[in-house]
Design a protein around this motif. Structure first.
Motif, PDB file in Angstrom:
ATOM      1  N   PHE A 278       0.807  -1.237   0.100  1.00  0.00           N
ATOM      2  CA  PHE A 278       0.051   0.017  -0.022  1.00  0.00           C
ATOM      3  C   PHE A 278       0.911   1.163   0.142  1.00  0.00           C
ATOM      4  CE2 PHE A 278      -2.477   3.276   1.817  1.00  0.00           C
ATOM      5  CZ  PHE A 278      -3.939   3.252   1.436  1.00  0.00           C
TER       6      PHE A 278
ATOM      7  N   ALA B 287      -4.357   9.448  -0.609  1.00  0.00           N
ATOM      8  CA  ALA B 287      -4.868   8.116  -0.063  1.00  0.00           C
ATOM      9  C   ALA B 287      -5.146   8.324   1.514  1.00  0.00           C
ATOM     10  CB  ALA B 287      -3.545   6.997  -0.129  1.00  0.00           C
TER      11      ALA B 287
ATOM     12  N   ILE C 189     -12.944   0.852  -3.353  1.00  0.00           N
ATOM     13  CA  ILE C 189     -11.852   1.364  -2.416  1.00  0.00           C
ATOM     14  C   ILE C 189     -12.109   3.010  -1.965  1.00  0.00           C
ATOM     15  CG2 ILE C 189      -9.236   1.290  -2.289  1.00  0.00           C
ATOM     16  CD1 ILE C 189      -9.264  -0.140  -4.746  1.00  0.00           C
TER      17      ILE C 189
ATOM     18  N   VAL D 273      -9.271   5.581  -0.384  1.00  0.00           N
ATOM     19  CA  VAL D 273      -8.621   6.180  -1.417  1.00  0.00           C
ATOM     20  C   VAL D 273      -9.422   7.184  -2.286  1.00  0.00           C
ATOM     21  CG1 VAL D 273      -7.099   5.849  -3.567  1.00  0.00           C
ATOM     22  CG2 VAL D 273      -6.806   4.313  -1.609  1.00  0.00           C
TER      23      VAL D 273
ATOM     24  N   SER E  88     -11.141  -6.614  -3.743  1.00  0.00           N
ATOM     25  CA  SER E  88     -11.256  -5.293  -4.172  1.00  0.00           C
ATOM     26  C   SER E  88      -9.806  -4.917  -5.057  1.00  0.00           C
ATOM     27  CB  SER E  88     -10.925  -4.060  -3.138  1.00  0.00           C
ATOM     28  OG  SER E  88      -9.888  -4.480  -2.253  1.00  0.00           O
TER      29      SER E  88
ATOM     30  N   GLN F  49      -9.003  -1.820  -7.805  1.00  0.00           N
ATOM     31  CA  GLN F  49      -7.834  -1.083  -7.678  1.00  0.00           C
ATOM     32  C   GLN F  49      -7.095  -0.680  -9.119  1.00  0.00           C
ATOM     33  OE1 GLN F  49      -6.211   0.169  -4.817  1.00  0.00           O
ATOM     34  NE2 GLN F  49      -5.294   1.790  -6.548  1.00  0.00           N
TER      35      GLN F  49
ATOM     36  N   THR G 232      -4.669 -11.030  -7.165  1.00  0.00           N
ATOM     37  CA  THR G 232      -5.320 -10.250  -7.952  1.00  0.00           C
ATOM     38  C   THR G 232      -5.881 -10.803  -9.228  1.00  0.00           C
ATOM     39  OG1 THR G 232      -3.623  -8.588  -7.419  1.00  0.00           O
ATOM     40  CG2 THR G 232      -4.554  -8.074  -9.561  1.00  0.00           C
TER      41      THR G 232
END
Length: 391
Positions: free
Chosen positions: A189, A207, A234, A237, A277, A281, A361
């Protein structure tokens, strides 16, 4: 040089750039500045969205109610259709522990175009705004706060002139899989959103960490929060980006007084946390997905492959370049492991953890294209034809 040596050279160059050119993301010294008390402590309303959180509320809610805050503050817990008695438990805890005033309310089912969590946040913010607070503290139901947490956040916002102050809560890292995956989660992150750049006016990096966000009410109105981000998966952010774009000054750092009490004992639990999520992203863009997979492979997987296969083929350049890249990778991970109090022998295992994140991912993208969007506590979003995932 061989192809693997040239690839290892690319990885080494990438790590040199990450070490020096990505906002020193690997450092863990971005913390709240030393507290300076303010002359007049503003009124603060705390908004807690909660859905089926009975398991963690006994550890988190009393810590909010027990805040040692010199000014006026109260807590609004928004129960988003819980089936485990979250609302009743919250009222019982307030009756037993006392402290700040607690209001428990329910927003009803979210309309089309809203994620359930943000609909709950909207409901809580509307209740809070009726009291005209100067600041709103948005915090998750699994977040426990030290007694001086709110005081420190408000002091930092007031004395630093910030419209948004957010802390990355210290996540639990006790089980084997938590130790392997959680520090890397925060590390990745910070690599995407270097904390130092977040706090610079005029920078494009924005963020926040959704578990702990102190937001000036005026800035929220100016940025149309949460309506402007109602479809965001998200949301933290997106919130920070909206505030910064509207002219707000924001800050993000690692927490010392805020921690998550939610356990992730199995790899399955952590996998779902990330995969829900991860594709969002990437804006649900297949090309970004391919680029991310190739980038992760180049940066994290090539170094150990080059180091381990180079000697077998007599490829000295591949061995040296792979080893140097792996060494830089390991060195940048050490500060985060120290922050989490983890053994340093975990640092060389970062390529394995990165490979897990690569798979998470890809799984996130597969789930999306099969009709399973991102989820929050059993509600599934991001595709209108998605089938709710109750797992």
């Amino acid at each position: 040089m061989s192809a693997i040596a040239w690839t290892a050279a690319g990885s080494f160059a990438a790590w040199l750039w990450l070490l020096l050119g990505q906002g020193f993301f690997w450092r863990t010294d971005v913390r709240l500045p030393p507290r300076r008390d303010v002359d007049d402590w503003p009124y603060v309303c705390v908004v807690v969205p909660a859905r089926d959180e009975a398991a963690v509320l006994p550890e988190s809610l009393p810590s909010l109610l027990a805040q040692d805050y010199p000014g006026r503050a109260e807590v609004f817990l928004v129960d988003d259709g819980s089936s485990d008695g979250t609302a009743e438990l919250a009222l019982d805890l307030a009756g037993r522990f006392g402290g700040l005033p607690l209001t428990v309310s329910s927003p009803g089912e979210p309309p089309s175009g809203w994620t359930g969590k943000l609909w709950a946040v909207r409901h809580g913010m509307a209740l809070a705004r009726a009291h005209e607070p100067e600041f709103l503290l948005l915090t998750d139901a699994d977040i426990a706060h030290r007694p001086d947490s709110l005081r420190a956040l408000v002091a930092a916002a007031r004395t630093g002139g910030f419209d948004l102050v957010s802390q990355m809560a210290r996540l639990r890292a006790e089980s084997v899989w938590e130790r392997l995956v959680v520090p890397a989660f925060v590390y990745f992150f910070a690599q995407l959103y270097p904390f130092r750049r977040v706090g610079v006016r005029g920078s494009r990096t924005a963020a926040a960490a959704g578990g702990c966000v102190l937001l000036r009410a005026e800035a929220a109105e100016r940025a149309r929060i949460p309506d402007a981000i109602r479809q965001a998966v998200i949301d933290d952010v997106a919130l920070a980006t909206a505030v910064k774009r509207s002219g707000g000054h924001i800050w993000l750092g690692l927490a010392e007084r805020v921690e998550s009490v939610r356990p992730y004992p199995r790899l399955h639990d952590l996998w779902r946390m990330v995969s829900r999520s991860a594709y969002a992203q990437l804006l649900h863009n297949p090309l970004l997905l391919v680029g991310t997979v190739l980038g992760l492979a180049l940066v994290y997987l090539v170094p150990p492959v080059a180091l381990l296969t180079g000697p077998a083929s007599g490829d000295l350049p591949a061995t040296v370049l792979g080893g140097l890249a792996w060494l830089l990778m390991t060195a940048t991970y050490v500060p985060m492991l120290r922050h989490y109090g983890q053994p340093l022998w975990l640092a060389p295992l970062l390529p394995f953890t990165a490979f897990l994140y690569l798979l998470m991912t890809v799984d996130s993208a597969v789930r999306h294209h099969r009709g399973h969007g991102a989820a929050w506590k059993g509600r599934t979003y991001a595709r209108p034809d998605a089938v709710p995932d109750e797992g």
